[in-house]
Scaffold this motif. Sequence first.
Motif, PDB file in Angstrom:
ATOM      1  N   ARG A 250       0.824  -1.206   0.000  1.00 49.52           N
ATOM      2  CA  ARG A 250       0.000   0.000   0.000  1.00 49.52           C
ATOM      3  C   ARG A 250       0.864   1.263   0.000  1.00 49.52           C
ATOM      4  O   ARG A 250       0.551   2.246  -0.681  1.00 49.52           O
ATOM      5  N   GLU A 251       1.932   1.241   0.773  1.00 55.30           N
ATOM      6  CA  GLU A 251       2.825   2.399   0.827  1.00 55.30           C
ATOM      7  C   GLU A 251       3.482   2.642  -0.536  1.00 55.30           C
ATOM      8  O   GLU A 251       3.609   3.783  -0.989  1.00 55.30           O
ATOM      9  N   ALA A 253       2.263   1.721  -3.435  1.00 54.32           N
ATOM     10  CA  ALA A 253       1.230   2.177  -4.367  1.00 54.32           C
ATOM     11  C   ALA A 253       0.909   3.646  -4.149  1.00 54.32           C
ATOM     12  O   ALA A 253       0.683   4.401  -5.104  1.00 54.32           O
ATOM     13  N   ALA A 254       0.891   4.072  -2.875  1.00 54.40           N
ATOM     14  CA  ALA A 254       0.583   5.465  -2.568  1.00 54.40           C
ATOM     15  C   ALA A 254       1.690   6.413  -3.004  1.00 54.40           C
ATOM     16  O   ALA A 254       1.442   7.571  -3.340  1.00 54.40           O
ATOM     17  N   SER A 255       2.914   5.938  -2.995  1.00 55.28           N
ATOM     18  CA  SER A 255       4.038   6.808  -3.344  1.00 55.28           C
ATOM     19  C   SER A 255       4.212   6.986  -4.846  1.00 55.28           C
ATOM     20  O   SER A 255       4.833   7.937  -5.296  1.00 55.28           O
ATOM     21  N   LYS A 256       3.618   6.097  -5.633  1.00 52.79           N
ATOM     22  CA  LYS A 256       3.808   6.175  -7.084  1.00 52.79           C
ATOM     23  C   LYS A 256       3.239   7.450  -7.697  1.00 52.79           C
ATOM     24  O   LYS A 256       3.900   8.095  -8.519  1.00 52.79           O
TER      25      LYS A 256
END
Length: 267
Positions: A250-251, A253-256
Amino acid sequence: MAYPVSVYLITFNETDNLRRLLPQLRGFREVVIVDSGSTDDTRKVADSFPNVHFYERVWTGFSDQKNYALSLCSQEWVMNLDADEELTPAYLEEMYSLLGSTDFDALETRRKLLRWGRAPRTFMQDDVLVRFFRKQCGHYSYARVHEKLVISGRVKSSGVYFLHHENLSFTRRIEKSNQYSELKARDKFSQGKRVTLLHLILIFPLRFLQCYLGKGCCMDGVDGLLTSMNVAWYGFMQYAKLWELCQRAREEAASKPVLTALSSKPH
């Protein structure tokens, strides 16, 4: 006369177990060992038996290692063993009867657990496994741990058994559970499985009660208590590590989107 059978094993630091097992396998045409970097005398023990062929290979997972070892076997009939297992006279007799048969392609038997030379007192049934089969009829489906042998052919079920000597200290059992839970968590993550807070709260007590009371480990004294605690710990660690993998995904994916936006800004 040697049995026209290839026995194959995967090993890592199995000196003591091989000293017990390999003398029993002198009567087989060949024994294929695929080792993943042992630092003890595993190779020295293996090389002292003329029918043993020893190969070294970087660890790639249980199913992949076993498929590779299977590919090295030269005989029509093959047998997979773990280093801490032992064949019984009844098993050998059943195996020999299949060699001349055209009715079956594999033998399914029981595996009896011995811990420090004694069968645990529980309600648990013996494992039922296929370990002897025609090479062309078997392969391992992909899994990092708890690999499954897939047989395409006719399987004979028999009441004979072979032995599993689980002579591990409690420390080693916990270490093994920690290692296996990591692999199992990665398999679950690859399959798209996820974990909730409720999983993490309930898994330990439920697995403990299932083993200690449901499977009768309470009849086995301190050893049964330790076994139940280890089973519960293994279950909990699977889900704890799965949660960690999900968090990391999740981290990432959120940073992309942030990274994409930064890289798209004009310089």
